[in-house]
Write an enzyme that holds these catalytic residues in place. Structure first.
Site, PDB file in Angstrom:
ATOM      1  N   HIS A   1       0.831  -1.205   0.000  1.00 14.46           N
ATOM      2  CA  HIS A   1       0.000   0.000   0.000  1.00 14.46           C
ATOM      3  C   HIS A   1       0.868   1.258   0.000  1.00 14.46           C
ATOM      4  O   HIS A   1       0.572   2.232  -0.705  1.00 14.46           O
ATOM      5  CB  HIS A   1      -0.894   0.028   1.244  1.00 14.46           C
ATOM      6  CG  HIS A   1      -1.916  -1.054   1.302  1.00 14.46           C
ATOM      7  ND1 HIS A   1      -1.864  -2.068   2.224  1.00 14.46           N
ATOM      8  CD2 HIS A   1      -3.031  -1.276   0.557  1.00 14.46           C
ATOM      9  CE1 HIS A   1      -2.903  -2.871   2.045  1.00 14.46           C
ATOM     10  NE2 HIS A   1      -3.612  -2.415   1.043  1.00 14.46           N
TER      11      HIS A   1
ATOM     12  N   ILE B   1       4.345  -6.267  -4.144  1.00 14.58           N
ATOM     13  CA  ILE B   1       5.456  -6.243  -3.188  1.00 14.58           C
ATOM     14  C   ILE B   1       5.412  -7.539  -2.385  1.00 14.58           C
ATOM     15  O   ILE B   1       4.343  -7.957  -1.920  1.00 14.58           O
ATOM     16  CB  ILE B   1       5.362  -5.027  -2.252  1.00 14.58           C
ATOM     17  CG1 ILE B   1       5.400  -3.733  -3.063  1.00 14.58           C
ATOM     18  CG2 ILE B   1       6.483  -5.047  -1.226  1.00 14.58           C
ATOM     19  CD1 ILE B   1       6.695  -3.523  -3.817  1.00 14.58           C
TER      20      ILE B   1
END
Length: 282
Positions: A37, A176
């Site tokens: 995020h 990620i």
């Protein structure tokens, strides 16, 4: 960083920004933030003058009331993470603020939502499209940022933007991962120690499948190999593994020259549902 809790407050904030010529970036989230995020926020900050993140656990996209109840909620910790990476405003609405009345509108994304997540979570993308549409209308961003871990969701949102002529650009940022390959996800917080130790298997299966695709092994055999690898771990309950066209998301029986392939899977580990994908370039 300004905290906004009402739709009117968000509209006023972004309208002031637009009137002064500022570019607005939006990062929609359901909270329980992680490095993935924060990467989206940093990307937005590099492109835009104002970066608005939303924290809203959207009830209409959950198929399970229990999953909705257990979804991690850490608003104070999330707010502390956002300001240092360039978030200028945080939108934290209540359910009643987003849904003052029950919604009756229904979206149909055709073949795009009839596979994988759409097939296993009926109504999920209708809920996603509804809340994202509301956020786009309220924030009026120039760009909105999403993670590629939710590959099918990004495809659906791109279709939504095209079909409804939203005046904005969708930016998809790479997944990620933890050091052991596990895709970062808010749901990872719910994994117990045993399930967390097993979870990297999902990425290893995808990496092995990607190698097979590059070798030209046909999709049916790639699926079979992945199914066997997932079945070898008792803690993993596979939901799907698919070899699909990266744009249309339709299952493949053979490869087409010049077309990227996306490998997608969903599985349950100790009661926690995780998804992941890997794209193989043509």
């Amino acid at each position: 960083m300004q905290i906004l809790t009402t739709a009117a407050g968000l509209q006023a904030y972004t309208e002031r920004a637009r009137q002064t010529g500022k570019r607005v970036g939006l990062v929609p989230t359901m909270g329980a933030l992680h490095a993935g995020h924060l990467q989206l926020v940093r990307a937005a900050r590099a492109d835009c003058d104002e970066v608005i993140a939303s924290l809203f656990v959207n009830p209409t996209q959950f198929n399970s009331a229990e999953d909705f109840r257990l979804y991690p909620r850490l608003p104070e910790a999330d707010a502390a993470l956002l300001a240092p990476v360039g978030c200028t405003a945080l939108f934290v609405p209540s359910v009643d603020e987003i849904y003052p009345r029950p919604t009756v509108l229904r979206f149909d994304f055709g073949a795009l939502e009839q596979v994988m997540e759409g097939a296993h979570r009926p109504g999920h993308f209708n809920g996603v499209a509804t809340v994202v549409s509301k956020l786009f209308h309220l924030a009026r961003p120039h760009r909105a940022y999403f993670g590629q871990k939710d590959w099918q969701q990004v495809a659906v949102i791109r279709q939504l933007v095209a079909d409804l002529s939203f005046d904005l650009e969708i930016v998809a940022c790479p997944t990620i991962r933890e050091a052991d390959g596990l895709a970062m996800s808010s749901r990872n917080l719910r994994l117990d120690a045993e399930a967390r130790a097993v979870a990297p298997l999902l990425h290893r299966v995808l990496v092995a499948a990607a190698a097979e695709v590059r070798q030209g092994i046909l999709p049916a055999q790639v699926r079979a190999s992945a199914a066997s690898a997932l079945a070898s771990e008792p803690l993993v309950t596979p939901e799907y593994f698919e070899v699909a066209d990266a744009q249309t998301l339709q299952p493949l029986s053979e490869y087409a020259a010049g077309r990227d392939v996306v490998l997608c899977l969903a599985a349950h580990l100790g009661g926690v549902r995780l998804i992941d994908n890997v794209v193989v370039a043509a």
